[in-house]
Scaffold this motif. Structure first.
Motif, PDB file in Angstrom:
ATOM      1  N   ASP A 262       0.835  -1.206   0.000  1.00 15.72           N
ATOM      2  CA  ASP A 262       0.000   0.000   0.000  1.00 15.72           C
ATOM      3  C   ASP A 262       0.865   1.250   0.000  1.00 15.72           C
ATOM      4  O   ASP A 262       0.555   2.247  -0.673  1.00 15.72           O
ATOM      5  CB  ASP A 262      -0.917   0.016   1.223  1.00 15.72           C
ATOM      6  CG  ASP A 262      -2.101  -0.930   1.089  1.00 15.72           C
ATOM      7  OD1 ASP A 262      -2.249  -1.546   0.021  1.00 15.72           O
ATOM      8  OD2 ASP A 262      -2.866  -1.068   2.068  1.00 15.72           O
ATOM      9  N   LEU A 263       1.957   1.225   0.757  1.00 17.72           N
ATOM     10  CA  LEU A 263       2.877   2.360   0.781  1.00 17.72           C
ATOM     11  C   LEU A 263       3.472   2.594  -0.602  1.00 17.72           C
ATOM     12  O   LEU A 263       3.581   3.745  -1.052  1.00 17.72           O
ATOM     13  CB  LEU A 263       3.997   2.113   1.797  1.00 17.72           C
ATOM     14  CG  LEU A 263       5.150   3.125   1.803  1.00 17.72           C
ATOM     15  CD1 LEU A 263       4.642   4.537   2.104  1.00 17.72           C
ATOM     16  CD2 LEU A 263       6.221   2.715   2.820  1.00 17.72           C
ATOM     17  N   ALA A 264       3.868   1.520  -1.278  1.00 16.10           N
ATOM     18  CA  ALA A 264       4.442   1.662  -2.618  1.00 16.10           C
ATOM     19  C   ALA A 264       3.431   2.289  -3.571  1.00 16.10           C
ATOM     20  O   ALA A 264       3.781   3.143  -4.403  1.00 16.10           O
ATOM     21  CB  ALA A 264       4.893   0.301  -3.137  1.00 16.10           C
ATOM     22  N   ALA A 265       2.158   1.892  -3.453  1.00 13.30           N
ATOM     23  CA  ALA A 265       1.114   2.459  -4.305  1.00 13.30           C
ATOM     24  C   ALA A 265       0.884   3.934  -3.993  1.00 13.30           C
ATOM     25  O   ALA A 265       0.755   4.779  -4.892  1.00 13.30           O
ATOM     26  CB  ALA A 265      -0.182   1.664  -4.128  1.00 13.30           C
ATOM     27  N   ARG A 266       0.858   4.265  -2.694  1.00  7.71           N
ATOM     28  CA  ARG A 266       0.634   5.656  -2.310  1.00  7.71           C
ATOM     29  C   ARG A 266       1.817   6.541  -2.679  1.00  7.71           C
ATOM     30  O   ARG A 266       1.648   7.726  -2.982  1.00  7.71           O
ATOM     31  CB  ARG A 266       0.338   5.747  -0.812  1.00  7.71           C
ATOM     32  CG  ARG A 266      -1.039   5.236  -0.428  1.00  7.71           C
ATOM     33  CD  ARG A 266      -1.395   5.535   1.012  1.00  7.71           C
ATOM     34  NE  ARG A 266      -0.562   4.815   1.970  1.00  7.71           N
ATOM     35  CZ  ARG A 266       0.423   5.356   2.669  1.00  7.71           C
ATOM     36  NH1 ARG A 266       0.722   6.645   2.519  1.00  7.71           N
ATOM     37  NH2 ARG A 266       1.127   4.622   3.526  1.00  7.71           N
ATOM     38  N   GLN A 267       3.024   5.967  -2.640  1.00  4.84           N
ATOM     39  CA  GLN A 267       4.190   6.750  -3.043  1.00  4.84           C
ATOM     40  C   GLN A 267       4.035   7.215  -4.487  1.00  4.84           C
ATOM     41  O   GLN A 267       4.354   8.358  -4.823  1.00  4.84           O
ATOM     42  CB  GLN A 267       5.460   5.913  -2.899  1.00  4.84           C
ATOM     43  CG  GLN A 267       6.755   6.672  -3.153  1.00  4.84           C
ATOM     44  CD  GLN A 267       7.061   6.874  -4.610  1.00  4.84           C
ATOM     45  OE1 GLN A 267       6.885   5.963  -5.415  1.00  4.84           O
ATOM     46  NE2 GLN A 267       7.503   8.069  -4.963  1.00  4.84           N
ATOM     47  N   ILE A 268       3.528   6.324  -5.328  1.00  2.00           N
ATOM     48  CA  ILE A 268       3.335   6.673  -6.735  1.00  2.00           C
ATOM     49  C   ILE A 268       2.225   7.702  -6.890  1.00  2.00           C
ATOM     50  O   ILE A 268       2.384   8.714  -7.584  1.00  2.00           O
ATOM     51  CB  ILE A 268       3.006   5.407  -7.551  1.00  2.00           C
ATOM     52  CG1 ILE A 268       4.198   4.451  -7.546  1.00  2.00           C
ATOM     53  CG2 ILE A 268       2.618   5.771  -8.980  1.00  2.00           C
ATOM     54  CD1 ILE A 268       3.895   3.084  -8.118  1.00  2.00           C
ATOM     55  N   GLN A 269       1.110   7.461  -6.218  1.00  2.00           N
ATOM     56  CA  GLN A 269      -0.040   8.345  -6.353  1.00  2.00           C
ATOM     57  C   GLN A 269       0.228   9.727  -5.769  1.00  2.00           C
ATOM     58  O   GLN A 269      -0.099  10.745  -6.379  1.00  2.00           O
ATOM     59  CB  GLN A 269      -1.267   7.733  -5.669  1.00  2.00           C
ATOM     60  CG  GLN A 269      -2.514   8.608  -5.774  1.00  2.00           C
ATOM     61  CD  GLN A 269      -3.589   8.205  -4.784  1.00  2.00           C
ATOM     62  OE1 GLN A 269      -3.358   7.370  -3.907  1.00  2.00           O
ATOM     63  NE2 GLN A 269      -4.768   8.797  -4.904  1.00  2.00           N
ATOM     64  N   GLN A 270       0.842   9.766  -4.580  1.00  2.00           N
ATOM     65  CA  GLN A 270       1.033  11.029  -3.863  1.00  2.00           C
ATOM     66  C   GLN A 270       2.394  11.654  -4.112  1.00  2.00           C
ATOM     67  O   GLN A 270       2.698  12.720  -3.588  1.00  2.00           O
ATOM     68  CB  GLN A 270       0.833  10.796  -2.368  1.00  2.00           C
ATOM     69  CG  GLN A 270      -0.550  10.274  -2.014  1.00  2.00           C
ATOM     70  CD  GLN A 270      -0.665   9.843  -0.556  1.00  2.00           C
ATOM     71  OE1 GLN A 270       0.188  10.165   0.284  1.00  2.00           O
ATOM     72  NE2 GLN A 270      -1.711   9.106  -0.226  1.00  2.00           N
ATOM     73  N   LEU A 272       5.359  10.784  -2.997  1.00  2.00           N
ATOM     74  CA  LEU A 272       6.133  10.940  -1.773  1.00  2.00           C
ATOM     75  C   LEU A 272       7.617  11.042  -2.106  1.00  2.00           C
ATOM     76  O   LEU A 272       8.122  10.296  -2.950  1.00  2.00           O
ATOM     77  CB  LEU A 272       5.911   9.739  -0.848  1.00  2.00           C
ATOM     78  CG  LEU A 272       4.515   9.539  -0.252  1.00  2.00           C
ATOM     79  CD1 LEU A 272       4.485   8.235   0.543  1.00  2.00           C
ATOM     80  CD2 LEU A 272       4.130  10.711   0.632  1.00  2.00           C
ATOM     81  N   ASP A 273       8.325  11.933  -1.417  1.00  2.00           N
ATOM     82  CA  ASP A 273       9.766  11.991  -1.619  1.00  2.00           C
ATOM     83  C   ASP A 273      10.430  10.897  -0.780  1.00  2.00           C
ATOM     84  O   ASP A 273       9.766  10.176  -0.034  1.00  2.00           O
ATOM     85  CB  ASP A 273      10.331  13.381  -1.273  1.00  2.00           C
ATOM     86  CG  ASP A 273      10.076  13.793   0.176  1.00  2.00           C
ATOM     87  OD1 ASP A 273       9.747  12.914   1.013  1.00  2.00           O
ATOM     88  OD2 ASP A 273      10.210  14.994   0.468  1.00  2.00           O
ATOM     89  N   MET A 274      11.752  10.773  -0.895  1.00  2.00           N
ATOM     90  CA  MET A 274      12.444   9.686  -0.219  1.00  2.00           C
ATOM     91  C   MET A 274      12.320   9.801   1.294  1.00  2.00           C
ATOM     92  O   MET A 274      12.185   8.803   2.003  1.00  2.00           O
ATOM     93  CB  MET A 274      13.917   9.667  -0.620  1.00  2.00           C
ATOM     94  CG  MET A 274      14.162   9.329  -2.078  1.00  2.00           C
ATOM     95  SD  MET A 274      13.471   7.737  -2.581  1.00  2.00           S
ATOM     96  CE  MET A 274      14.388   6.619  -1.530  1.00  2.00           C
ATOM     97  N   THR A 275      12.336  11.034   1.808  1.00  2.00           N
ATOM     98  CA  THR A 275      12.214  11.216   3.254  1.00  2.00           C
ATOM     99  C   THR A 275      10.851  10.736   3.743  1.00  2.00           C
ATOM    100  O   THR A 275      10.751  10.003   4.738  1.00  2.00           O
ATOM    101  CB  THR A 275      12.406  12.701   3.626  1.00  2.00           C
ATOM    102  OG1 THR A 275      13.705  13.127   3.218  1.00  2.00           O
ATOM    103  CG2 THR A 275      12.256  12.901   5.130  1.00  2.00           C
ATOM    104  N   GLY A 276       9.813  11.124   3.034  1.00  2.00           N
ATOM    105  CA  GLY A 276       8.472  10.703   3.410  1.00  2.00           C
ATOM    106  C   GLY A 276       8.274   9.211   3.274  1.00  2.00           C
ATOM    107  O   GLY A 276       7.651   8.567   4.137  1.00  2.00           O
ATOM    108  N   PHE A 277       8.836   8.648   2.205  1.00  2.00           N
ATOM    109  CA  PHE A 277       8.702   7.220   1.987  1.00  2.00           C
ATOM    110  C   PHE A 277       9.387   6.430   3.097  1.00  2.00           C
ATOM    111  O   PHE A 277       8.803   5.534   3.702  1.00  2.00           O
ATOM    112  CB  PHE A 277       9.282   6.812   0.637  1.00  2.00           C
ATOM    113  CG  PHE A 277       9.215   5.338   0.369  1.00  2.00           C
ATOM    114  CD1 PHE A 277       8.120   4.769  -0.249  1.00  2.00           C
ATOM    115  CD2 PHE A 277      10.248   4.493   0.767  1.00  2.00           C
ATOM    116  CE1 PHE A 277       8.039   3.406  -0.472  1.00  2.00           C
ATOM    117  CE2 PHE A 277      10.188   3.119   0.547  1.00  2.00           C
ATOM    118  CZ  PHE A 277       9.071   2.591  -0.078  1.00  2.00           C
ATOM    119  N   PHE A 278      10.644   6.770   3.388  1.00  2.00           N
ATOM    120  CA  PHE A 278      11.401   5.988   4.362  1.00  2.00           C
ATOM    121  C   PHE A 278      10.894   6.182   5.782  1.00  2.00           C
ATOM    122  O   PHE A 278      11.055   5.299   6.627  1.00  2.00           O
ATOM    123  CB  PHE A 278      12.891   6.307   4.268  1.00  2.00           C
ATOM    124  CG  PHE A 278      13.610   5.439   3.280  1.00  2.00           C
ATOM    125  CD1 PHE A 278      13.792   4.088   3.533  1.00  2.00           C
ATOM    126  CD2 PHE A 278      14.070   5.954   2.087  1.00  2.00           C
ATOM    127  CE1 PHE A 278      14.426   3.266   2.613  1.00  2.00           C
ATOM    128  CE2 PHE A 278      14.705   5.148   1.164  1.00  2.00           C
ATOM    129  CZ  PHE A 278      14.883   3.796   1.426  1.00  2.00           C
TER     130      PHE A 278
END
Length: 373
Positions: A262-270, A272-278
């Protein structure tokens, strides 16, 4: 376990960097046929086909023709421009409805939906990379060869696939070997292996930084393997029961898998930068440590649970280990030294050897899930 499989376990490929979308050369595996998978695939395909292209052509464009042939007399640049022109619309068409399917008929099985959603994420990430919108910098030619070149280090160190299993028998979790003899041999040459791997990384400009962005921390990997080599007897005994994870362990894995994909999907949609992702990625990893340790303690010895937990804590990327928001949970809870149960590992725990079952149980189950991503 095949040599290549073991290599991938060590490489800790994360949701950000699967084989498919990091090097653009691997095909998307066909998921099991089920109503849930069919509906998730149909949703994704309908969104992609807004480009006016059939899915075979779309996959050909996303992988530079490596998993499907490009149409004759076609111009891949024009086809890519067509797809990239509606990239944002495709993402918004796919992600929210897909996430909304979780837990609803016919996608009530968490593991099945994780697998189906992951196929969507892989293709969307390939689209991002093809359009120059991926979260990772563009991989150069030597970065795309890192896996193959690092695998060669196993041969150069004198390690063979038979040390980790066989074609007939897969030994899950055999990261440093399938038995004491193999593990001892591996540990005896690990410095040669590590030196070779470091040379591969150092000879590829930008590779170390690139790999850190994917969540693979080579220094953490070396330290975690050193840890196992210092406790070979517990490691070997732990392989026995690892083959039978409990329902509680599986529940932890399914929950972590769902959060990751779900995080990977939201990273694409939103975007997210690397800081937010990690920030989210590390919390998912640490939360899983606590869930997994509690689950395995219900059926396995403290010696095995302790070694496994110390291994996982050591394996955490430095980005996660240094995350200020996770320090209390790490130092006071899941990665506190009391959670490693070292007093049960030497040598008094010997009489409970048959129960030392969890050395790498959740670690390798976790990495197996990551390999799917």
């Amino acid at each position: 376990m095949r040599q290549g499989d073991t290599m991938w376990l060590l490489l800790l490929i994360t949701a950000l960097c699967s084989q498919y979308f990091c090097n653009g050369q691997q095909p998307i595996p066909q998921p099991p046929i089920s109503q849930c998978v069919r509906e998730v695939q149909q949703l994704s395909a309908s969104c992609f086909q807004r480009s006016g292209l059939p899915m075979m052509t779309i996959d050909a464009v996303l992988t530079n023709g490596t998993i499907a042939p490009l149409p004759s007399n076609s111009n891949i640049m024009d086809l890519r421009k067509n797809l990239c022109g509606i990239r944002a619309q495709i993402i918004q068409c796919v992600v929210p409805p897909t996430l909304n399917m979780r837990g609803k008929p016919p996608c009530t099985d968490s593991a099945e939906f994780n697998f189906a959603e992951n196929q969507v994420v892989r293709r969307l990430t390939a689209l991002q990379n093809a359009c120059g919108a991926g979260v990772l910098p563009q991989a150069n030619s030597c970065m795309r060869m890192l896996d193959a070149n690092m695998q060669q280090c196993y041969t150069k160190a004198g390690l063979s696939p038979s040390m980790f299993g066989s074609n007939e028998t897969e030994i899950k979790g055999a990261i440093i070997g399938k038995d004491k003899e193999a593990a001892s041999r591996f540990c005896g040459v690990r410095n040669t292996l590590f030196s070779c791997m470091r040379n591969v990384i150092d000879s590829c400009e930008g590779a170390n930084e690139y790999m850190l962005l994917t969540g693979y921390d080579h220094a953490s990997m070396e330290a975690s393997i050193d840890l196992l080599c210092g406790d070979i007897d517990v490691y070997v005994e732990g392989l026995v029961c690892f083959q039978n994870p409990t329902d509680a362990v599986q529940k932890c894995l399914d929950s972590m898998s769902a959060s990751m994909v779900d995080l990977a999907a939201r990273q694409i949609q939103q975007n997210l930068d690397m800081t937010g992702f990690f920030s989210e990625y590390c919390k998912i990893r640490v939360d899983h440590l606590g869930c997994d340790m509690k689950a395995w303690k219900q059926s396995c010895s403290k010696a095995g649970v302790g070694l496994k937990n110390e291994f996982e804590c050591t394996m955490l990327p430095s980005t996660c280990q240094k995350n200020i928001n996770l320090q209390t949970m790490l130092k006071d809870n899941v990665c506190n030294t009391t959670s490693f149960y070292k007093e049960f590992r030497h040598p008094a725990g010997k009489n409970s050897a048959s129960q030392l079952s969890t050395v790498l149980a959740s670690v390798v189950t976790l990495l197996s899930m990551i390999l799917i991503l």
